[in-house]
Design a protein around this motif. Sequence first.
Motif, PDB file in Angstrom:
ATOM      1  N   LYS A 163      43.083  30.326  33.200  1.00 47.26           N
ATOM      2  CA  LYS A 163      44.425  30.851  33.111  1.00 47.26           C
ATOM      3  C   LYS A 163      44.359  32.202  32.457  1.00 47.26           C
ATOM      4  O   LYS A 163      45.419  33.006  32.396  1.00 47.26           O
ATOM      5  CB  LYS A 163      45.163  29.842  32.120  1.00 47.26           C
ATOM      6  N   SER A 164      43.199  32.433  31.929  1.00 52.50           N
ATOM      7  CA  SER A 164      42.810  33.833  31.323  1.00 52.50           C
ATOM      8  C   SER A 164      41.439  34.195  31.156  1.00 52.50           C
ATOM      9  O   SER A 164      40.721  33.312  31.358  1.00 52.50           O
ATOM     10  CB  SER A 164      43.716  33.756  30.009  1.00 52.50           C
ATOM     11  N   ASN A 215      30.922  34.831  41.097  1.00 57.08           N
ATOM     12  CA  ASN A 215      30.653  34.666  42.534  1.00 57.08           C
ATOM     13  C   ASN A 215      31.302  33.633  43.365  1.00 57.08           C
ATOM     14  O   ASN A 215      30.839  32.508  43.166  1.00 57.08           O
ATOM     15  CB  ASN A 215      29.082  34.897  42.709  1.00 57.08           C
ATOM     16  N   PRO A 216      32.398  33.787  44.121  1.00 59.61           N
ATOM     17  CA  PRO A 216      33.152  32.765  44.607  1.00 59.61           C
ATOM     18  C   PRO A 216      32.590  32.253  45.684  1.00 59.61           C
ATOM     19  O   PRO A 216      33.153  31.265  46.391  1.00 59.61           O
ATOM     20  CB  PRO A 216      34.644  33.614  45.124  1.00 59.61           C
ATOM     21  N   ASP A 228      38.273  32.391  43.777  1.00 60.06           N
ATOM     22  CA  ASP A 228      38.120  34.014  43.814  1.00 60.06           C
ATOM     23  C   ASP A 228      39.795  34.425  43.355  1.00 60.06           C
ATOM     24  O   ASP A 228      40.582  34.937  44.359  1.00 60.06           O
ATOM     25  CB  ASP A 228      37.906  34.602  45.266  1.00 60.06           C
ATOM     26  N   SER A 229      39.998  34.146  42.039  1.00 61.21           N
ATOM     27  CA  SER A 229      41.532  34.404  41.602  1.00 61.21           C
ATOM     28  C   SER A 229      41.419  34.534  40.132  1.00 61.21           C
ATOM     29  O   SER A 229      40.523  34.038  39.456  1.00 61.21           O
ATOM     30  CB  SER A 229      42.317  33.343  42.026  1.00 61.21           C
ATOM     31  N   GLU A 234      46.593  25.277  41.378  1.00 59.30           N
ATOM     32  CA  GLU A 234      46.662  23.643  41.080  1.00 59.30           C
ATOM     33  C   GLU A 234      45.918  22.998  42.289  1.00 59.30           C
ATOM     34  O   GLU A 234      45.291  22.143  41.897  1.00 59.30           O
ATOM     35  CB  GLU A 234      48.057  23.214  41.200  1.00 59.30           C
ATOM     36  N   GLU A 235      45.968  23.700  43.417  1.00 58.88           N
ATOM     37  CA  GLU A 235      45.179  23.007  44.689  1.00 58.88           C
ATOM     38  C   GLU A 235      43.926  23.031  44.320  1.00 58.88           C
ATOM     39  O   GLU A 235      43.087  21.985  44.602  1.00 58.88           O
ATOM     40  CB  GLU A 235      45.549  23.541  45.840  1.00 58.88           C
TER      41      GLU A 235
END
Length: 527
Positions: A163-164, A215-216, A228-229, A234-235
């Motif tokens: 979240k952070s 690394n996504p 990658d965010s 949630e998904e």
Amino acid sequence: MAHRAFLLCWFISFRGLGVLLAAAERGGEIQRAQPKKWILVRHGESVNNIVSQAKGVFGKIGAFYKWKYKEDGNNNIQDPTLSLKGRFQCANAREVLFGKSTTDDKYNLFGGGAAVGGAPNYKAVYVSPMRRTLQTAFQTFGPAAHKFNISFKALPWAHEARKSISDLASGKSTLIQFAKDQGYEVLGEPANAAYEPLQTLKTTLALLPEDWSTNPAKPDRDLPYYEDSKKESEEFMVKRMKKLQSEMLDISEDAAILVAHSGVIRWLLKSYVRNLKPDNLAMFYGELSSNGWNNVQFLGSEQPSHEPIQGLASFMDWDIVDCREGNCNDFANQFIEFGAVDKFRRGDCCYYRSTRLWVYDRVWKLLSFFELSKTPAKKGVEAKVTIHLRPNTVVRYATQKVTNVKPPHMPPSEELMCSEVCSFLEGKAKNVENVIIYTALVPDQHTVHDYECNRNGGCFLVLPVKNKIGELPANLQVADPWNELPAAVQIAVVVACRHETDVLSVPRTCLPQRSRRAAIRHQSYKS
């Protein structure tokens, strides 16, 4: 002939191999079907928790000062370490579980079984590879794990929901060095040798890619460790938690401990934790099978039926039911809805009459009301007020309208006991004018005026009953006679029977099992 014999032997051998493989697969399924015993532990307070868990404006200002100047918060923004309080929490939990010697396994977590010739109960400690969880594992379980040769193992899918920036783990090299430092601090010289719990932890951390948290494409682009965010969706959280739960079911041990995070524990144990947040170092016992979690409860002295171990943390202090962020997804099973009910101002009577939406939390025995425009089951909002029903909370009813009363003075009324609900519904319930929820003050702890139903105070709350039983339009029919009762009377019955396993079992046994007039789903007829 020789050729045919060769083919026949080959066919038989192939079929035999198939049978063996099928048997092995069935054996794996049987083994996987056996429930795994888990203890889930939330990490101690981290430096970023100092601010995020502070309450109130002034509390957060003071927490920010502590974070910045006392705990070197600027150097702990990403993947923070434990705060001084967090280290104390670990020390407290360690003493509760393992005594002052730090290795006296009082509750047979590691060495109790081995001491009498059997295997240890929990054969490994799995750890989310973040600094606050690694530190918690070493500070809490390290000395005992070293004594009983219990390994620590990194479980990367168990990292905190992002979240952070504080939820982003460090790289592999940093984590390995941090684990070595923690091992040396807690265990001394043996930490630098090939001993548990550090040996296996270093091995499992080394299996991670260096850039595993940034690394996504690692370990797989379809399901990486981190989305990658900058904020985990949630998904994606659902997919990652399903992967984690699958790995927890596939461990080689039949029982293990997982040191993880609030978000992870809340997702895994959502049917038990519901809308509450585990406190730092809270510990939960549960049994995981292919059908999900069972026997979930606070860690106790004997499994699975036990009393919680005194001295361990539980849930964080909280004031109101909060149905935001999916915390009340099981709303229909957790809550009883009463609909719109009038109330007078909390703390006296009878002023400032207002109408609110009322619900009862079956799990935590809480009575809450919401703004009329905010339906918790649909919109996911927080309650305006939650009334914590304590052991000394009583419900009373008055057959004459209550006017101008201030506690501790009580208007002419009678206490409603659950054992008397049936006779009440058959008789005096038809003439009730007001329902009163009352919690007496604890002597010497509160002022005489503290009856406003706050979490740690007294409570004096008067609900008027609009419609009496039998006054509803005859053309409204339902099969469930419970719904004929005015909502304020429903609240009185539920509060009186809150100690029953099913709060509705008593009234349903004594209400007629036939269609009666009711106003269900017609708020104009419900009080």
